[in-house]
Design an enzyme around this catalytic site. Sequence first.
Site, short mmCIF file in Angstrom:
data_model
loop_
_atom_site.label_atom_id
_atom_site.label_comp_id
_atom_site.label_asym_id
_atom_site.label_seq_id
_atom_site.Cartn_x
_atom_site.Cartn_y
_atom_site.Cartn_z
N MET A 67 1.70 9.31 3.87
CA MET A 67 2.92 9.46 4.66
C MET A 67 3.94 8.36 4.43
SD MET A 67 1.35 10.74 8.29
CE MET A 67 0.11 9.44 8.29
N ALA A 68 3.50 7.20 3.99
CA ALA A 68 4.43 6.07 3.90
C ALA A 68 3.96 5.09 2.84
CB ALA A 68 4.54 5.37 5.25
N GLU A 69 4.90 4.27 2.42
CA GLU A 69 4.57 3.14 1.57
C GLU A 69 4.96 1.88 2.31
OE1 GLU A 69 6.77 3.64 -2.04
OE2 GLU A 69 8.62 4.19 -1.00
N VAL A 70 4.15 0.83 2.16
CA VAL A 70 4.34 -0.40 2.92
C VAL A 70 4.66 -1.54 1.96
CG1 VAL A 70 3.31 -1.99 4.58
CG2 VAL A 70 2.68 0.43 4.62
N ASP A 116 -5.52 7.44 16.34
CA ASP A 116 -6.07 7.11 15.01
C ASP A 116 -6.63 5.70 15.01
OD1 ASP A 116 -6.80 7.37 12.37
OD2 ASP A 116 -4.78 7.06 11.57
N GLY A 164 0.33 5.41 1.10
CA GLY A 164 -0.55 6.44 1.65
C GLY A 164 0.09 7.80 1.57
N ALA A 198 0.85 -1.20 0.00
CA ALA A 198 0.00 0.00 0.00
C ALA A 198 0.87 1.24 0.00
CB ALA A 198 -0.92 0.01 1.22
#
Length: 457
Positions: free
Chosen positions: A171-174, A298, A169, A167
Amino acid sequence: MTKNKDADLFDDSAAYGRILGVDPSQVRKKIRGRVDTEDRGSLFNSTDLFGDIIDDFRSVESEPVSRVDPPPEPVHPPEPSARAENENERGAMEAAAELLGADTDPYQGSPPPREDEYSLLDAAYSTLLKDEKLQKDVERLDKIASQDSERDESSDYGDYVLLDRIATGGMAEVFRAKREGVEGFEKIVAVKRILPHLSNNADFVEMFIAEAKIVASLTHPNIAQIFDLGKIDASYFIAMEFVEGKDLRTILSHASDRDTRLGVDLAALIAAKVGAALEYAHRHRDEEGKELQIVHRDVSPQNILVSNEGEVKLVDFGIARAATKASHTDSGSLRGKLLYMSPEQAWGKTQDRRSDIFSLGAVFYEILTGHPLFSGNSEISVLERVRDAQFLAPSSLNPAVPIEIEAIVTRALQKNPDERYQDAAEMLLDLDTYLRKRPAVGASELARFIGELYEEK
């Protein structure tokens, strides 16, 4: 218009100059030609000024630009709150730079907005995205950012081999990745890599590292554990437990598509597992016995993972608070976060463990009813509903919800934090009391339901 407001608008021209691909001084010249003739007394009118300036620049481009006629009736945002009426044009442009991902300092050396102003400004400025021409600019910048982050997805990354991207987003990629050791040892992990534009944000990085160090000490069956925190090239990353399964948001969406929902007992089971994770994190202490005062901030369906074996894991403790320091906000994800905010979080007030309890109550409500706790036509309208904390009884949307469960949900969702469960242990006790009276449900029953949900029909 006062001199200070003129200066604010001139400063804000840098972000728009970047969007349009022109020198900011040209934008400032356009502003000077308008400052004495336009009434920009509200937060929203300043967007009209820059919308017109964008049109002016487009009119002289060498290539023709398709124009979209405005609707016969202008779309006005809901009546803003007293705070929104008092916000100046500078706040709107700061939110614009965040929404559009401008690679510049929107504050031009001035202090950024206070934390209690952030959500409202970000939500308010989303109304500008109704401009279809500007939306194309947003999409173009997003595409550029996506291309910049593209890398070989099966490559060495320090001690890890990145296998595939799971994924990406705001702020980050996973990535699903593996760590190799001696004698053919391998361990599959999830690598969450902070996006480059945030790696250059000193405030974000500092808070991200501090939070990640704290969360790395959490060891609980319902919390995805962090194994490693590192930096390669200019990017920081976290290596964490890989959960083979789906997030709760995906499960709920698929259930809705199939015109079904989880049973009450399975919903209570998930809420209890997340409650157990929060109870552990909230009371966690450091080596000297001092409470760490961890607040997730969150708790939402996308941060609750359910494995193929029916195990429930809460994720993203380490990035939730650091996100408040991010200089870029994905407007598409903003509403998703608003839906699970507590009223005090929506007002920008201090948050404690009771804020997480409200968010868990909102998630529990949605699992039970198949509907989000709050809804609205815009981020602003959702924000106002969150602040009011008025909602329909769960049993009015799902008659199968028993009185005991409705009482738990209602108490968790009280507007006044003093009237909620004061800690997750109290809520967990009530959930466990209910579940003990029911036929036993556990990970195997949850896994079976999800397996049947995804069976081909």
